[in-house]
Motif scaffolding. Structure first.
Motif, PDB file in Angstrom:
ATOM      1  N   SER A 120       0.587  -1.025  -0.125  1.00  0.00           N
ATOM      2  CA  SER A 120      -0.394   0.144  -0.085  1.00  0.00           C
ATOM      3  C   SER A 120       0.668   1.443  -0.032  1.00  0.00           C
ATOM      4  O   SER A 120       1.770   1.478   0.858  1.00  0.00           O
ATOM      5  CB  SER A 120      -0.850  -0.722   1.213  1.00  0.00           C
ATOM      6  N   ALA A 121       0.483   2.843  -0.739  1.00  0.00           N
ATOM      7  CA  ALA A 121       0.981   3.280  -0.689  1.00  0.00           C
ATOM      8  C   ALA A 121       1.346   4.000   0.599  1.00  0.00           C
ATOM      9  O   ALA A 121       2.406   4.835   1.369  1.00  0.00           O
ATOM     10  CB  ALA A 121       0.234   4.772  -1.420  1.00  0.00           C
ATOM     11  N   ASP A 122       0.148   3.719   1.904  1.00  0.00           N
ATOM     12  CA  ASP A 122       0.394   3.865   3.121  1.00  0.00           C
ATOM     13  C   ASP A 122       1.008   3.269   3.568  1.00  0.00           C
ATOM     14  O   ASP A 122       1.933   3.789   5.140  1.00  0.00           O
ATOM     15  CB  ASP A 122      -1.223   4.124   3.743  1.00  0.00           C
ATOM     16  N   ASP A 123       2.003   2.593   3.196  1.00  0.00           N
ATOM     17  CA  ASP A 123       3.648   1.358   4.058  1.00  0.00           C
ATOM     18  C   ASP A 123       4.332   2.639   4.780  1.00  0.00           C
ATOM     19  O   ASP A 123       4.774   3.119   4.641  1.00  0.00           O
ATOM     20  CB  ASP A 123       3.212  -0.052   3.300  1.00  0.00           C
ATOM     21  N   GLU A 124       4.544   1.716   6.186  1.00  0.00           N
ATOM     22  CA  GLU A 124       4.851   2.361   7.006  1.00  0.00           C
ATOM     23  C   GLU A 124       6.512   2.212   6.520  1.00  0.00           C
ATOM     24  O   GLU A 124       7.651   3.584   5.798  1.00  0.00           O
ATOM     25  CB  GLU A 124       5.174   2.351   8.877  1.00  0.00           C
ATOM     26  N   GLY A 125       6.849   1.404   6.100  1.00  0.00           N
ATOM     27  CA  GLY A 125       7.892   0.445   5.598  1.00  0.00           C
ATOM     28  C   GLY A 125       8.309   1.480   3.404  1.00  0.00           C
ATOM     29  O   GLY A 125       9.395   2.103   3.356  1.00  0.00           O
ATOM     30  N   GLY A 126       7.292   1.801   3.115  1.00  0.00           N
ATOM     31  CA  GLY A 126       7.014   2.878   2.000  1.00  0.00           C
ATOM     32  C   GLY A 126       8.024   3.459   1.722  1.00  0.00           C
ATOM     33  O   GLY A 126       9.231   4.515   1.836  1.00  0.00           O
ATOM     34  N   TRP A 127       7.353   4.096   3.183  1.00  0.00           N
ATOM     35  CA  TRP A 127       7.515   5.957   3.638  1.00  0.00           C
ATOM     36  C   TRP A 127       8.874   6.409   4.039  1.00  0.00           C
ATOM     37  O   TRP A 127       9.372   7.127   3.751  1.00  0.00           O
ATOM     38  CB  TRP A 127       6.259   6.766   4.606  1.00  0.00           C
ATOM     39  N   LYS A 128       9.343   5.356   4.941  1.00  0.00           N
ATOM     40  CA  LYS A 128      10.758   5.317   5.656  1.00  0.00           C
ATOM     41  C   LYS A 128      12.006   5.105   4.466  1.00  0.00           C
ATOM     42  O   LYS A 128      12.886   5.989   4.294  1.00  0.00           O
ATOM     43  CB  LYS A 128      10.797   3.621   6.434  1.00  0.00           C
ATOM     44  N   ARG A 142      11.364   8.509   2.099  1.00  0.00           N
ATOM     45  CA  ARG A 142      11.968   9.856   2.766  1.00  0.00           C
ATOM     46  C   ARG A 142      13.672   9.660   2.717  1.00  0.00           C
ATOM     47  O   ARG A 142      14.872  10.417   2.364  1.00  0.00           O
ATOM     48  CB  ARG A 142      11.879   9.823   4.482  1.00  0.00           C
ATOM     49  N   ALA A 143      14.130   7.937   2.658  1.00  0.00           N
ATOM     50  CA  ALA A 143      15.845   8.410   3.028  1.00  0.00           C
ATOM     51  C   ALA A 143      15.926   8.142   1.302  1.00  0.00           C
ATOM     52  O   ALA A 143      17.386   8.687   1.072  1.00  0.00           O
ATOM     53  CB  ALA A 143      16.006   6.744   3.450  1.00  0.00           C
ATOM     54  N   ALA A 144      15.386   8.151   0.256  1.00  0.00           N
ATOM     55  CA  ALA A 144      15.766   8.272  -1.249  1.00  0.00           C
ATOM     56  C   ALA A 144      15.291   9.508  -1.114  1.00  0.00           C
ATOM     57  O   ALA A 144      16.767   9.845  -1.669  1.00  0.00           O
ATOM     58  CB  ALA A 144      15.031   6.938  -1.701  1.00  0.00           C
ATOM     59  N   HIS A 187      14.522  -4.280  -0.999  1.00  0.00           N
ATOM     60  CA  HIS A 187      15.099  -3.605  -2.153  1.00  0.00           C
ATOM     61  C   HIS A 187      13.452  -2.657  -1.919  1.00  0.00           C
ATOM     62  O   HIS A 187      12.796  -3.538  -2.215  1.00  0.00           O
ATOM     63  CB  HIS A 187      15.074  -4.225  -3.683  1.00  0.00           C
ATOM     64  N   TYR A 188      13.180  -1.459  -1.854  1.00  0.00           N
ATOM     65  CA  TYR A 188      12.123  -0.947  -2.585  1.00  0.00           C
ATOM     66  C   TYR A 188      12.213  -0.370  -4.190  1.00  0.00           C
ATOM     67  O   TYR A 188      12.863   0.215  -4.280  1.00  0.00           O
ATOM     68  CB  TYR A 188      12.199   0.604  -1.818  1.00  0.00           C
ATOM     69  N   ASP A 189      11.535  -1.076  -4.327  1.00  0.00           N
ATOM     70  CA  ASP A 189      10.918   0.454  -5.832  1.00  0.00           C
ATOM     71  C   ASP A 189      10.058   1.355  -5.832  1.00  0.00           C
ATOM     72  O   ASP A 189       8.853   0.723  -6.091  1.00  0.00           O
ATOM     73  CB  ASP A 189      10.591  -0.603  -6.704  1.00  0.00           C
ATOM     74  N   LEU A 190       9.894   2.442  -5.569  1.00  0.00           N
ATOM     75  CA  LEU A 190       8.814   3.835  -5.229  1.00  0.00           C
ATOM     76  C   LEU A 190       8.588   3.975  -6.651  1.00  0.00           C
ATOM     77  O   LEU A 190       9.251   4.895  -7.320  1.00  0.00           O
ATOM     78  CB  LEU A 190       9.811   4.236  -3.844  1.00  0.00           C
ATOM     79  N   THR A 191       7.647   4.763  -6.239  1.00  0.00           N
ATOM     80  CA  THR A 191       7.104   6.236  -7.012  1.00  0.00           C
ATOM     81  C   THR A 191       6.896   7.549  -5.799  1.00  0.00           C
ATOM     82  O   THR A 191       5.477   6.594  -4.698  1.00  0.00           O
ATOM     83  CB  THR A 191       6.420   5.752  -8.312  1.00  0.00           C
ATOM     84  N   LEU A 192       7.151   8.495  -6.383  1.00  0.00           N
ATOM     85  CA  LEU A 192       6.601   8.965  -5.638  1.00  0.00           C
ATOM     86  C   LEU A 192       6.147  10.935  -6.168  1.00  0.00           C
ATOM     87  O   LEU A 192       7.418  11.194  -6.821  1.00  0.00           O
ATOM     88  CB  LEU A 192       8.053   9.377  -4.045  1.00  0.00           C
TER      89      LEU A 192
END
Length: 182
Positions: free
Chosen positions: A98-106, A109-111, A140-145
């Protein structure tokens, strides 16, 4: 155009309106070439090989469903899965979060912080739009932000054990907004 089990797998290149194209000149983005993400889907096999050791818990069409997901990843450089067969959010090592995933947000922010540190930029995270992850001695995270400059970005970051991070890719989004959003 590729078709997998009746599903259209064509990826449209979508240019994002606004300032995104201007940022290509503003920053020296991190976008290494990876031959795996070549945008070419795997072909559908003509016949299914017989598995000598079938898994009784695996649905009969599992391999076809995996091919659908993997081809979506290949068409979008690993950043998006628009169609999840049977609503499954985990496919092999890939997890659609989910886009609300805590790990995804962390990770987002790190990226952004790491990109700012490496390139002397002043981007600020505004919104996380999509999160894909896979485990391998870390995540490994693949993110769109989206950042406060109104532009969309794609980032690939490895979050290792402890504070170890490696920013692999940070670039203007090539695959946002998604064709399925129109």
């Amino acid at each position: 155009m590729a078709e997998v089990n009746g599903n259209n797998m064509e990826e449209e290149v979508v240019l994002v309106a606004g300032n995104n194209s201007n940022n290509n000149k503003k920053y020296d983005f991190i976008d290494p070439y990876d031959p795996y993400w070549d945008g070419k889907p795997y072909p559908t096999p003509k016949s299914k090989p017989v598995d000598p050791y079938p898994d009784p818990d695996e649905p009969e069409d599992f391999e076809e469903d995996v091919l659908i997901v993997v081809n979506q990843l290949k068409l979008t450089d690993g950043f998006h899965v628009d169609y999840l067969p049977k609503g499954r959010r985990q496919w092999l090592a890939f997890n659609v979060r989910s886009a609300d995933d805590e790990g995804g947000w962390k990770a987002s922010r790190a990226a952004v912080a790491e990109f700012n540190r490496l390139k002397g930029a002043d981007l600020k995270l505004s919104k996380v739009l999509s999160v894909l992850s896979r485990m391998a001695a870390g995540v490994h995270y693949d993110l769109t932000l989206q950042c406060t400059d109104g532009c969309f970005y794609e980032a690939r970051i490895f979050m290792g054990i402890g504070d170890a991070i490696e920013l692999i890719t940070f670039r203007p989004a090539k695959h946002w907004p998604r064709p399925t959003m129109r």
